[in-house]
Design a protein around this motif. Structure first.
Motif, short mmCIF file in Angstrom:
data_model
loop_
_atom_site.label_atom_id
_atom_site.label_comp_id
_atom_site.label_asym_id
_atom_site.label_seq_id
_atom_site.Cartn_x
_atom_site.Cartn_y
_atom_site.Cartn_z
N ALA A 69 36.81 -1.79 5.45
CA ALA A 69 37.87 -0.91 4.93
C ALA A 69 38.32 0.24 5.86
N PRO A 70 39.61 0.56 5.81
CA PRO A 70 40.15 1.39 6.72
C PRO A 70 39.68 2.78 6.72
N ALA A 71 39.48 3.54 7.73
CA ALA A 71 38.90 4.79 7.62
C ALA A 71 39.58 5.85 7.17
N LEU A 72 39.27 6.84 6.31
CA LEU A 72 40.15 7.60 5.90
C LEU A 72 39.75 9.22 6.69
N SER A 73 40.49 9.99 6.94
CA SER A 73 40.43 11.14 7.59
C SER A 73 39.69 12.19 6.37
N GLU A 74 39.97 12.12 5.25
CA GLU A 74 39.47 13.00 4.25
C GLU A 74 39.23 12.29 2.85
N PRO A 75 38.37 12.83 2.00
CA PRO A 75 37.95 11.95 0.76
C PRO A 75 39.23 11.91 -0.11
N GLN A 76 39.33 10.79 -0.66
CA GLN A 76 40.58 10.36 -1.56
C GLN A 76 40.25 10.31 -3.06
N PRO A 77 40.99 10.64 -3.97
CA PRO A 77 40.53 10.44 -5.20
C PRO A 77 40.03 8.91 -5.56
N VAL A 78 38.87 8.79 -6.33
CA VAL A 78 38.49 7.33 -6.70
C VAL A 78 39.47 6.83 -7.91
#
Length: 187
Positions: A69-78
């Protein structure tokens, strides 16, 4: 709900499942673990073996999905797809409707030993590790094949939620089986 909230909730639920299995089932005698509440009901071991079979399928896919999975810098909505919502509703412990299981996932008539319990707990450790590793991953990618029809894919977050809800459903079923074990079989 954002990814960090979902993952935190799922971790808490998995830890509760570990506690339930450790405190309620791990010390039971063989006869209690094999006791069936009725002719078509599952024993405690059958409930947990069913979950082990699902874990053997889903955990390797979840591990691959988290690693890729690509890394995200901040939490995203599921986000939830139609298939994801339907799958979660199907296994939700609050849904009292019985469902037929796939033949190869049905542990009925299997020869089971108490080793089913430590295997279940090992799967929970692996699941907790994956939930922690998924903290920065994009959980909205459709990467996890559905067990009964592998061309369909669940989003990673949906699959994590599915696995945990499914486990809660069948651990509760095992608890109901335990409640019906005759007093003489429980140590």
């Amino acid at each position: 709900m954002d990814t960090s909230t979902l993952l935190s909730q799922l971790q808490t639920q998995v830890q509760a499942l570990q506690g339930t299995v450790s405190t309620e089932f791990l010390t039971l005698e063989d006869a209690a673990l094999h006791f069936k509440p009725h002719a078509t009901g599952w024993s405690i071991l059958e409930c947990l073996e069913h979950l082990n079979r699902y874990s053997r399928f889903y955990l390797p896919y979840l591990e691959k999905a988290v690693a890729a999975a690509p890394a995200l810098s901040e939490p995203q909505p599921v986000r939830y797809s139609w298939l994801g919502r339907k799958s979660l509703d199907l296994v939700n412990p609050g849904n009292v409707k019985k469902h037929k299981t796939l033949q190869h996932m049905n542990p009925r008539h299997s020869t089971l030993s108490p080793e089913v319990l430590p295997e279940f707990l090992q799967h929970q450790e692996k699941l907790l590790y994956l939930l922690t590793a998924a903290a920065k991953a994009d959980l909205n990618q459709k990467t996890i094949p559905v067990e009964f029809f592998r061309l369909l894919k669940l989003r990673t977050g949906e699959a994590f939620a599915f696995v945990v809800l499914h486990q809660q459903r069948h651990v509760r079923q095992a608890q109901r089986a335990l409640a019906q074990v005759p007093v003489g079989l429980v140590a």
